[in-house]
Scaffold this motif. Structure first.
Motif, PDB file in Angstrom:
ATOM      1  N   GLU A 182       0.604  -1.382  -0.324  1.00 16.01           N
ATOM      2  CA  GLU A 182      -0.232  -0.524  -0.035  1.00 16.01           C
ATOM      3  C   GLU A 182       0.870   1.200  -0.149  1.00 16.01           C
ATOM      4  OE1 GLU A 182      -4.431  -0.941   1.997  1.00 16.01           O
ATOM      5  OE2 GLU A 182      -3.254  -0.302   3.571  1.00 16.01           O
ATOM      6  N   PHE A 183       2.413   1.183   1.025  1.00 10.08           N
ATOM      7  CA  PHE A 183       3.118   2.224   0.631  1.00 10.08           C
ATOM      8  C   PHE A 183       3.749   2.870  -0.737  1.00 10.08           C
ATOM      9  CE2 PHE A 183       7.391   4.079   1.333  1.00 10.08           C
ATOM     10  CZ  PHE A 183       7.167   4.849   1.310  1.00 10.08           C
ATOM     11  N   LEU A 184       4.404   1.582  -1.178  1.00 12.10           N
ATOM     12  CA  LEU A 184       4.634   1.467  -2.643  1.00 12.10           C
ATOM     13  C   LEU A 184       3.444   2.257  -3.731  1.00 12.10           C
ATOM     14  CD1 LEU A 184       6.698  -1.353  -2.542  1.00 12.10           C
ATOM     15  CD2 LEU A 184       7.471   0.912  -2.527  1.00 12.10           C
ATOM     16  N   LEU A 185       2.116   2.019  -3.568  1.00 14.43           N
ATOM     17  CA  LEU A 185       1.126   2.483  -4.519  1.00 14.43           C
ATOM     18  C   LEU A 185       0.685   3.254  -4.443  1.00 14.43           C
ATOM     19  CD1 LEU A 185      -0.892   1.618  -6.441  1.00 14.43           C
ATOM     20  CD2 LEU A 185      -2.343   0.279  -4.689  1.00 14.43           C
ATOM     21  N   LEU A 186       0.339   4.134  -2.506  1.00 15.26           N
ATOM     22  CA  LEU A 186       0.283   5.190  -2.927  1.00 15.26           C
ATOM     23  C   LEU A 186       1.470   5.907  -2.991  1.00 15.26           C
ATOM     24  CD1 LEU A 186      -1.429   4.640   1.027  1.00 15.26           C
ATOM     25  CD2 LEU A 186      -2.399   5.341  -1.517  1.00 15.26           C
ATOM     26  N   ALA A 187       2.509   5.578  -2.789  1.00 13.58           N
ATOM     27  CA  ALA A 187       3.823   6.664  -3.021  1.00 13.58           C
ATOM     28  C   ALA A 187       3.613   7.120  -4.327  1.00 13.58           C
ATOM     29  CB  ALA A 187       5.117   6.466  -2.259  1.00 13.58           C
ATOM     30  N   CYS A 199      -8.050   1.088   1.980  1.00  8.61           N
ATOM     31  CA  CYS A 199      -5.907   0.575   2.729  1.00  8.61           C
ATOM     32  C   CYS A 199      -6.574  -0.306   3.970  1.00  8.61           C
ATOM     33  CB  CYS A 199      -5.698   1.990   3.121  1.00  8.61           C
ATOM     34  SG  CYS A 199      -4.905   3.034   1.163  1.00  8.61           S
ATOM     35  N   TYR A 200      -7.762  -0.315   4.691  1.00  8.24           N
ATOM     36  CA  TYR A 200      -7.954  -0.557   6.081  1.00  8.24           C
ATOM     37  C   TYR A 200      -8.572  -2.009   6.209  1.00  8.24           C
ATOM     38  CZ  TYR A 200      -8.880  -1.841  10.785  1.00  8.24           C
ATOM     39  OH  TYR A 200      -8.676  -2.115  12.516  1.00  8.24           O
ATOM     40  N   LEU A 201      -9.358  -1.875   4.597  1.00  4.97           N
ATOM     41  CA  LEU A 201      -9.743  -3.176   4.373  1.00  4.97           C
ATOM     42  C   LEU A 201      -9.108  -4.288   3.888  1.00  4.97           C
ATOM     43  CD1 LEU A 201     -12.580  -4.285   3.472  1.00  4.97           C
ATOM     44  CD2 LEU A 201     -12.914  -4.258   1.079  1.00  4.97           C
ATOM     45  N   PRO A 202      -7.754  -4.689   3.259  1.00  5.25           N
ATOM     46  CA  PRO A 202      -7.187  -5.987   3.911  1.00  5.25           C
ATOM     47  C   PRO A 202      -6.305  -6.370   4.974  1.00  5.25           C
ATOM     48  CG  PRO A 202      -6.678  -4.287   1.547  1.00  5.25           C
ATOM     49  CD  PRO A 202      -7.564  -3.668   2.741  1.00  5.25           C
ATOM     50  N   TYR A 203      -6.352  -5.468   5.390  1.00  8.30           N
ATOM     51  CA  TYR A 203      -6.475  -6.071   7.026  1.00  8.30           C
ATOM     52  C   TYR A 203      -7.517  -6.744   7.335  1.00  8.30           C
ATOM     53  CZ  TYR A 203      -1.875  -2.625   6.364  1.00  8.30           C
ATOM     54  OH  TYR A 203      -0.571  -2.210   6.527  1.00  8.30           O
ATOM     55  N   LEU A 228      -9.763  -8.113   6.281  1.00  8.31           N
ATOM     56  CA  LEU A 228      -9.993  -9.167   5.147  1.00  8.31           C
ATOM     57  C   LEU A 228      -9.000 -10.576   6.206  1.00  8.31           C
ATOM     58  CD1 LEU A 228     -11.170  -8.629   1.993  1.00  8.31           C
ATOM     59  CD2 LEU A 228     -12.306  -9.209   3.859  1.00  8.31           C
ATOM     60  N   LEU A 229      -7.323  -9.850   6.153  1.00  7.61           N
ATOM     61  CA  LEU A 229      -6.625 -11.502   6.097  1.00  7.61           C
ATOM     62  C   LEU A 229      -6.955 -11.394   7.696  1.00  7.61           C
ATOM     63  CD1 LEU A 229      -3.891 -12.169   6.024  1.00  7.61           C
ATOM     64  CD2 LEU A 229      -3.051 -10.229   6.709  1.00  7.61           C
ATOM     65  N   LEU A 230      -7.810 -10.571   8.361  1.00  8.19           N
ATOM     66  CA  LEU A 230      -7.682 -11.585  10.451  1.00  8.19           C
ATOM     67  C   LEU A 230      -8.898 -12.483   9.632  1.00  8.19           C
ATOM     68  CD1 LEU A 230      -6.287 -10.905  13.180  1.00  8.19           C
ATOM     69  CD2 LEU A 230      -7.991  -9.470  13.103  1.00  8.19           C
ATOM     70  N   VAL A 231     -10.052 -11.453   9.123  1.00 11.36           N
ATOM     71  CA  VAL A 231     -11.314 -12.880   9.727  1.00 11.36           C
ATOM     72  C   VAL A 231     -10.870 -14.046   8.998  1.00 11.36           C
ATOM     73  CG1 VAL A 231     -13.532 -12.033   8.844  1.00 11.36           C
ATOM     74  CG2 VAL A 231     -12.866 -10.320   9.748  1.00 11.36           C
ATOM     75  N   LEU A 232     -10.410 -13.814   7.725  1.00  9.43           N
ATOM     76  CA  LEU A 232     -10.060 -15.612   6.961  1.00  9.43           C
ATOM     77  C   LEU A 232      -9.200 -16.592   7.250  1.00  9.43           C
ATOM     78  CD1 LEU A 232     -10.538 -13.855   3.159  1.00  9.43           C
ATOM     79  CD2 LEU A 232     -12.818 -14.790   4.206  1.00  9.43           C
ATOM     80  N   THR A 233      -8.841 -15.644   8.106  1.00  7.20           N
ATOM     81  CA  THR A 233      -7.841 -16.733   9.112  1.00  7.20           C
ATOM     82  C   THR A 233      -7.700 -17.157   9.897  1.00  7.20           C
ATOM     83  OG1 THR A 233      -5.945 -15.481   8.036  1.00  7.20           O
ATOM     84  CG2 THR A 233      -5.008 -16.385   9.566  1.00  7.20           C
ATOM     85  N   ILE A 234      -8.503 -16.265  11.224  1.00 15.18           N
ATOM     86  CA  ILE A 234      -9.324 -17.098  12.258  1.00 15.18           C
ATOM     87  C   ILE A 234     -10.222 -16.897  12.233  1.00 15.18           C
ATOM     88  CG2 ILE A 234      -9.025 -16.400  14.952  1.00 15.18           C
ATOM     89  CD1 ILE A 234      -6.936 -13.875  14.297  1.00 15.18           C
ATOM     90  N   ARG A 235     -10.706 -17.663  11.809  1.00 17.88           N
ATOM     91  CA  ARG A 235     -12.055 -17.893  11.768  1.00 17.88           C
ATOM     92  C   ARG A 235     -12.620 -19.240  12.425  1.00 17.88           C
ATOM     93  NH1 ARG A 235      -9.498 -19.447   6.307  1.00 17.88           N
ATOM     94  NH2 ARG A 235     -10.206 -21.872   6.163  1.00 17.88           N
TER      95      ARG A 235
END
Length: 304
Positions: A49-54, A76-80, A82-89
């Protein structure tokens, strides 16, 4: 150029502490392998995200305005998340509840950061220089992080997460987010920046924020007590089932003991009868008949 890249870096970095805060209540059910996956996944999202926004900022597609960061935050907050919800289910509604509590904490830090920004850096506020805001926001967020982790960390125990899902989560899970949505629609964040310096508006905003935080704490305490009560009820039910099994075993033993006593009474009665018959045969001198009768009794005993 350096100012812009520093602002974008702090913006992207400001998304990491909330992600950890949201992960913390579920840490007890996450193994080392998934923990490593989450760590690498969060770092990967941060750098991408930092590289894309830069790159977008360098090409002129992005301008450093406060409204732009509010817009970027949603994406930018959505990927974080989704990563947590789909990993810890499959703790879907528990994740939703924790997300709402974390949003209440972020609104608290965001509002306090704005008040500090306006109070100590009014020139930067009017010039729309958002870098000082992110510095203040990260400082206050990390300052309150230990207390937030203590509150969030006591929300779920390993036993509570591994027990069967409670029926109330689909109804209670969205409540903190609905409170945040109501608070966000008070109009405070859409006012003219100059109007935010009015004392009456500042006092009103802090009062509403305090009520929101108190409601969030009340929800946390209610959930903790409710889950503890549910655990006690489940343990009592298991103890009752165990006692019922013991009572059934004692009842079966009593039934078998009574049956054996009845059989022993019949055997004693038959034994007395046979002995009386053998005595009569012996008195009459019919020893052959007595011997024959004894052999029949022996065969009968062996057949049993």
């Amino acid at each position: 150029m350096g100012y812009g890249f520093a602002t974008l870096f702090l913006f992207c970095f400001s998304l990491l502490p909330p992600a950890y805060l949201r992960y913390y209540p579920f840490r007890s059910v996450v193994g080392p392998r998934r923990r490593k996956e989450l760590l690498l996944g969060h770092l990967g999202i941060f750098f991408l995200e930092f590289l894309l926004l830069a790159a977008l900022f360098n090409w002129g597609a992005l301008k450093l305005k406060s409204g732009m960061f509010q817009f970027l935050y949603l994406f930018c907050y959505l990927p974080y998340l989704l990563l947590l919800v789909l990993t810890i289910r499959p703790f879907w509604f528990c994740h939703l509840f924790v997300l709402g509590l974390q949003a209440i904490y972020m609104i608290l830090i965001h509002t306090l950061s704005l008040e500090v920004f306006k109070l100590f850096l009014p020139d930067a506020w009017h010039m729309n220089r958002v870098l000082p805001y992110f510095v203040i926001y990260l400082f206050l967020f990390l300052l309150g992080m230990p207390l937030a982790l203590q509150i969030m960390g006591r929300l779920f125990s390993p036993a509570q997460l591994t027990f069967p899902r409670s029926a109330f989560w689909p109804y209670l899970g969205p409540v903190p987010l609905l409170l945040c949505y109501y608070h966000a629609n008070q109009g405070y964040f859409t006012l003219n920046p100059d109007e935010l310096f009015q004392p009456a508006l500042q006092i009103y905003t802090l009062i509403m924020l305090g009520i929101l935080v108190l409601v969030g704490l009340f929800l946390v305490l209610s959930i903790q007590e409710g889950l503890q009560h549910m655990q006690k009820m489940i343990r009592l039910k298991e103890q009752n089932l165990h006692l019922q099994e013991q009572l059934n075993a004692l009842n079966n033993y009593g039934v078998s003991l009574r049956k054996e006593q009845q059989e022993m009474a019949i055997i004693r009665h038959d034994s007395r009868h046979q002995l009386r018959l053998l005595a009569e045969l012996a008195e009459k001198g019919e020893f052959d008949e007595a011997e024959k009768h004894l052999l029949e009794l022996r065969k009968g005993v062996e057949n049993k």
